[in-house]
Design a protein around this motif. Structure first.
Motif, short mmCIF file in Angstrom:
data_model
loop_
_atom_site.label_atom_id
_atom_site.label_comp_id
_atom_site.label_asym_id
_atom_site.label_seq_id
_atom_site.Cartn_x
_atom_site.Cartn_y
_atom_site.Cartn_z
N GLU A 20 5.87 -2.90 -7.24
CA GLU A 20 6.88 -2.06 -6.57
C GLU A 20 6.18 -1.22 -5.51
O GLU A 20 5.93 -0.02 -5.68
CB GLU A 20 7.59 -1.17 -7.60
N VAL A 21 5.84 -1.86 -4.41
CA VAL A 21 5.15 -1.17 -3.31
C VAL A 21 5.79 -1.58 -1.99
O VAL A 21 6.48 -2.59 -1.90
CB VAL A 21 3.64 -1.51 -3.29
N THR A 22 5.52 -0.81 -0.98
CA THR A 22 5.97 -1.15 0.37
C THR A 22 4.77 -1.70 1.14
O THR A 22 3.62 -1.45 0.80
CB THR A 22 6.54 0.08 1.07
N GLY A 23 5.05 -2.43 2.15
CA GLY A 23 3.97 -3.01 2.94
C GLY A 23 3.48 -4.32 2.34
O GLY A 23 3.95 -4.77 1.31
N ARG A 24 2.52 -4.94 3.03
CA ARG A 24 2.03 -6.25 2.61
C ARG A 24 0.79 -6.10 1.74
O ARG A 24 0.00 -5.19 1.91
CB ARG A 24 1.70 -7.10 3.85
N ARG A 25 0.64 -7.04 0.78
CA ARG A 25 -0.54 -7.06 -0.07
C ARG A 25 -1.22 -8.41 0.12
O ARG A 25 -0.58 -9.44 0.27
CB ARG A 25 -0.15 -6.86 -1.54
N ARG A 26 -2.54 -8.38 0.02
CA ARG A 26 -3.30 -9.61 0.25
C ARG A 26 -3.29 -10.52 -0.97
O ARG A 26 -3.47 -11.73 -0.83
CB ARG A 26 -4.75 -9.26 0.62
N THR A 27 -3.13 -9.96 -2.14
CA THR A 27 -3.17 -10.76 -3.36
C THR A 27 -1.80 -10.75 -4.03
O THR A 27 -1.08 -9.75 -3.97
CB THR A 27 -4.22 -10.21 -4.35
N PRO A 28 -1.42 -11.87 -4.67
CA PRO A 28 -0.11 -11.91 -5.35
C PRO A 28 -0.13 -11.11 -6.64
O PRO A 28 -1.17 -10.93 -7.27
CB PRO A 28 0.07 -13.41 -5.63
N GLY A 29 1.05 -10.64 -7.02
CA GLY A 29 1.18 -9.99 -8.32
C GLY A 29 0.56 -8.62 -8.39
O GLY A 29 0.26 -7.98 -7.38
N LEU A 30 0.36 -8.15 -9.63
CA LEU A 30 -0.25 -6.85 -9.87
C LEU A 30 -1.77 -6.95 -9.81
O LEU A 30 -2.35 -8.00 -10.07
CB LEU A 30 0.15 -6.32 -11.25
N ARG A 31 -2.40 -5.85 -9.48
CA ARG A 31 -3.85 -5.77 -9.57
C ARG A 31 -4.24 -5.51 -11.02
O ARG A 31 -3.44 -5.04 -11.83
CB ARG A 31 -4.37 -4.64 -8.68
#
Length: 269
Positions: A20-31
Motif C-alpha cells: 500500500e504505497v504510492t509511486g513505483r517500486r522496483r521489486t514486486p510484492g512486499l519487502r
C-alpha cells in the motif's frame, strides 16, 4: 518437478502481495522488512528463513507469518507442512453450515448418506437415510447423534454386531475430536455417555484410536430383513470439520431392500 521448499514458498507469497504505497517500486510484492514488521520478527531472522538458514519456526511464529502473508486456509496448511511436516493445529471454530451444493450431493445418492460434525452430530441426510434410520427432521436435535444412537440401550435390536459398531465409532470419534480440538460440546457428550452407558465407560477406558476407513455394517429391519453395507467416510472440503458417511450395499439383496424402502415411502406426488 522438485518439491517446493519453505524458502521458495515464503518468497513466492511475499512477492504476490501488493504494498500500500504510492509511486513505483522496483521489486514486486512486499519487502522482507515489511513482512518481518507485519509478523513481529526481526528482519535478519526473516531473511535467514527465506535463505533456508533461520531454523524451525514455532507454531506461533508460523501463525504470525500466515497472517503477515495473508494466507488462506490452504496456503496456511502448506506453510505448516513445509516447516513442520504436519498440518497446523485446528482452529476452534464451529463446523461450517451444510451448503446447498452439499445437500444436492446427498439428494442425488440412492444409497443412505449422512453428514456429521466432529462430535458425530448428524446435520444433513438424504431420503435413503431417512427410510433406513428414521426421519431426522422429526427427531429432537439431541437424538441426532451417531454416538448416542449406537450406545442407546436398544441399539442391539437393529445392530447385529452392536459392540463392533460402538468400538469403531468411538475410536473414530476420539480421532475426530483430537483433530478438531477440545470443545465444550465434545466434553459434555463424553460426560453424558460416561454417566449413562456402561458399554461406553468400558470402551472409553480402552483408549482405542483409529480413523473410520471402510467398515462392514449389518442392519436388521423387520420389514426387509438383514441388510449389509460398507460404510465409507469422506471429508468435506472447506467445511472445517464436516464429513460424509455413505453406506453402500454390498450385495443385490441389500440394494433391492433399499430401493424397496424408497419406493414404499416415496413422497406423495
Amino acid at each position: 518437478m522438485a518439491t517446493t521448499t519453505l524458502p521458495e514458498f515464503l518468497r513466492a507469497r511475499r512477492e504476490r502481495l501488493q504494498p500500500e504505497v504510492t509511486g513505483r517500486r522496483r521489486t514486486p510484492g512486499l519487502r522482507r522488512e515489511e513482512v518481518a514488521a507485519r509478523a513481529g520478527v526481526s528482519v535478519t531472522w526473516y531473511t535467514w528463513l527465506e535463505q533456508g538458514r533461520g531454523g524451525v519456526p514455532s507454531d506461533d511464529v508460523l501463525e504470525r507469518l500466515a497472517r503477515a502473508l495473508e494466507l488462506d486456509d490452504t496456503n496456511r496448511e502448506m506453510l505448516f507442512l513445509l516447516a513442520h511436516e504436519r498440518p497446523p493445529p485446528r482452529r476452534h471454530t464451529p463446523p461450517a453450515d451444510v451448503t446447498p451444493a452439499l445437500q444436492r450431493v446427498l439428494d442425488n445418492l440412492r444409497v443412505p448418506a449422512l453428514v456429521k460434525t466432529p462430535t458425530f452430530q448428524i446435520v444433513a441426510w438424504n431420503r435413503a437415510a431417512v427410510v433406513l434410520f428414521g426421519d431426522y427432521a422429526a427427531m429432537p436435535e439431541h437424538e441426532r447423534n451417531m454416538l448416542r444412537r449406537v450406545f442407546h440401550p436398544k441399539a442391539t435390536t437393529f445392530l447385529p454386531h452392536a459392540e463392533d459398531m460402538q468400538r469403531t465409532c468411538l475410536a473414530a470419534f476420539r480421532v475426530a475430536i483430537a483433530r478438531a480440538g477440545a470443545t465444550p460440546e465434545a466434553a459434555a457428550l463424553v460426560d453424558e455417555l460416561m454417566a449413562t452407558s456402561e458399554d461406553f465407560r468400558r470402551l472409553w477406558a480402552e483408549n482405542e484410536l483409529h480413523t473410520h476407513g471402510v467398515r462392514p455394517r449389518r442392519l436388521v429391519r423387520p420389514d426387509v430383513g438383514e441388510l449389509r453395507f460398507e460404510a465409507s467416510m469422506f471429508t468435506v472440503d472447506d467445511s472445517d470439520g464436516l464429513s460424509m458417511v455413505v453406506l453402500s450395499p454390498v450385495d443385490d439383496a441389500s440394494a433391492r431392500a433399499v430401493e424397496q424402502l424408497l419406493q414404499e415411502r416415496a413422497p406423495p406426488p
